[in-house]
Design a protein around this motif. Structure first.
Motif, PDB file in Angstrom:
ATOM      1  N   MET A   1       6.017   2.795   1.061  1.00 27.94           N
ATOM      2  CA  MET A   1       5.893   2.351   2.448  1.00 27.94           C
ATOM      3  C   MET A   1       4.752   1.339   2.460  1.00 27.94           C
ATOM      4  N   VAL A   2       5.010   0.133   2.972  1.00 29.96           N
ATOM      5  CA  VAL A   2       4.061  -0.958   2.796  1.00 29.96           C
ATOM      6  C   VAL A   2       3.509  -1.432   4.132  1.00 29.96           C
ATOM      7  N   GLY A   3       2.512  -2.310   4.055  1.00 28.97           N
ATOM      8  CA  GLY A   3       1.975  -2.956   5.241  1.00 28.97           C
ATOM      9  C   GLY A   3       0.961  -2.112   5.980  1.00 28.97           C
ATOM     10  N   LEU A   4       0.351  -2.721   6.997  1.00 32.46           N
ATOM     11  CA  LEU A   4      -0.671  -2.034   7.782  1.00 32.46           C
ATOM     12  C   LEU A   4      -0.071  -1.057   8.776  1.00 32.46           C
ATOM     13  N   GLY A   5       1.204  -1.223   9.100  1.00 29.51           N
ATOM     14  CA  GLY A   5       1.869  -0.277   9.988  1.00 29.51           C
ATOM     15  C   GLY A   5       1.477  -0.458  11.440  1.00 29.51           C
ATOM     16  N   THR A   6       1.619   0.607  12.205  1.00 28.06           N
ATOM     17  CA  THR A   6       1.382   0.525  13.642  1.00 28.06           C
ATOM     18  C   THR A   6       0.182   1.342  14.098  1.00 28.06           C
ATOM     19  N   GLY A   7      -0.592   1.861  13.166  1.00 24.42           N
ATOM     20  CA  GLY A   7      -1.755   2.655  13.535  1.00 24.42           C
ATOM     21  C   GLY A   7      -1.856   3.916  12.694  1.00 24.42           C
ATOM     22  N   PHE A   8      -2.882   4.715  12.981  1.00 20.12           N
ATOM     23  CA  PHE A   8      -3.126   5.891  12.145  1.00 20.12           C
ATOM     24  C   PHE A   8      -2.051   6.962  12.305  1.00 20.12           C
ATOM     25  N   ALA A   9      -1.230   6.852  13.327  1.00 21.95           N
ATOM     26  CA  ALA A   9      -0.155   7.828  13.509  1.00 21.95           C
ATOM     27  C   ALA A   9       0.818   7.835  12.341  1.00 21.95           C
ATOM     28  N   ASP A  10       0.846   6.745  11.558  1.00 24.62           N
ATOM     29  CA  ASP A  10       1.736   6.659  10.399  1.00 24.62           C
ATOM     30  C   ASP A  10       1.153   7.299   9.141  1.00 24.62           C
ATOM     31  N   ALA A  11      -0.050   7.845   9.221  1.00 25.75           N
ATOM     32  CA  ALA A  11      -0.763   8.277   8.018  1.00 25.75           C
ATOM     33  C   ALA A  11       0.023   9.299   7.198  1.00 25.75           C
TER      34      ALA A  11
END
Length: 333
Positions: free
Chosen positions: A62-72
């Motif tokens: 899973m790559v990239g900065l994502g949408t925030g810490f909820a993706d941790a």
């Protein structure tokens, strides 16, 4: 050589499969995009896929900065749990060669020089500074302006976001596996990879994908901060060739060796957006002054070690690559 490519149907993985086959290897694709049962977190599926395999190019992540810490939790599950399952299965199957899709994000900020204090490591940028448009990190000792330089593989790791942390953990897991089994693990610390088959219209992608997706929609690329962030944009075919070259690396006694994998030509994000928009035919980029927490200001690295030890050379120049990328087909997320 029979090589299992995890994530072999993805952006980088599909090019790795192509490059392996062009060099006479038997590349086996393992990817949930092609078969929902091909989940690198499934021990049974991974064990079946490793049958008769000589080496693994591990691109699934899973790559990239994502949408925030909820993706941790999802990042850790996909990247770190998946890597642990794969390595355990490789240990059981007797597969002793791994090429890992690493990332330059493990360094955090790049290398900086202070006129008074020499090489320094600035900490995370303060929200107040970013909001005020003060994007350059100052010297952590005296507050002076810094000069960015090239990072070597011996620089200390300092991941600044969840994705970066999972990429460093992957390296630690691979190093532990290699020491325990006497195997060889190579981590290619990719820079900003771009090129055909990049995913479009997704928050889990790099800045090149964001800009190209905007152009495809007829919108101006939105450049964050002041556009002067320095990066190394490396073409995906060159990254795929680096994976093939890394299969020849020998590490006596086991262990992990890391290689920076970039073009060697630093450019600013604003330069890249301008070159891509010009090649596409507009519209011109807009510099917004916006920022994302977790982004670093400058990160460019020295890839001489990979060139010197494997003979690999990047072949696609910046201008040529941007012209191709401007017309390349993007992959639906």
């Amino acid at each position: 050589m029979r090589v299992l490519v995890t994530g072999g149907a993805g952006f980088i993985g599909s090019h790795v499969v192509d490059a392996l086959r062009e060099h006479g290897h038997d590349a086996v694709c393992f990817d949930v995009r092609e078969d929902p049962g091909d989940d690198v977190r499934d021990p049974a599926a991974v064990a079946r896929a490793l049958t008769g395999v000589d080496a693994v190019c591990h691109q699934a992540a899973m790559v990239g900065l994502g949408t925030g810490f909820a993706d941790a939790a999802e990042y850790v599950s996909c990247n770190d749990l998946g890597t642990a399952v794969l390595l355990a299965a490789m240990a059981e199957a007797g597969v002793r060669r791994l090429v890992l899709a690493g990332s330059m994000v493990v360094y955090g900020e790049g290398r900086y020089g202070c006129p008074r204090h020499g090489v320094v490591r600035p900490g995370p940028r303060a929200v107040a500074d970013l909001a005020a448009g003060r994007f350059e990190p100052p010297c952590p000792v005296c507050g002076a302006d810094l000069v960015p330089g090239l990072v070597g593989e011996d620089a200390p790791a300092d991941p600044r976001n969840v994705y970066a942390t999972t990429k460093l953990t992957q390296e630690h897991l691979a190093a532990a596996w290699a020491r325990a089994t006497g195997a060889t693990a190579v981590s290619l610390r990719y820079h900003n990879v771009y090129g055909p088959r990049m995913p479009r219209d997704t928050p889990y992608a790099g800045v090149a994908s964001f800009f190209r997706s905007a152009l495809a929609r007829g919108e101006a690329p939105r450049v964050f901060e002041d556009g002067c962030q320095r990066r190394d944009f490396v073409h995906v075919r060159d990254v795929a060739a680096a994976n093939v070259a890394a299969l020849t690396v020998r590490r006596p006694g086991g262990g992990l060796v890391a290689y920076n994998t970039g073009s060697g030509e630093p450019h600013t994000v604003g330069e890249m957006a301008g070159a891509l928009a010009a090649a596409y035919g507009g519209p011109e980029p807009v510099v917004t002054g916006e920022y994302r927490l977790g982004d670093v200001r400058h990160i460019t690295a020295d890839s001489a070690r990979l060139r010197n030890e494997t003979g690999w050379r990047p072949l696609v120049g910046f201008a040529e690559g941007m012209r191709e990328f401007a017309r390349a087909e993007l992959r639906r997320p």
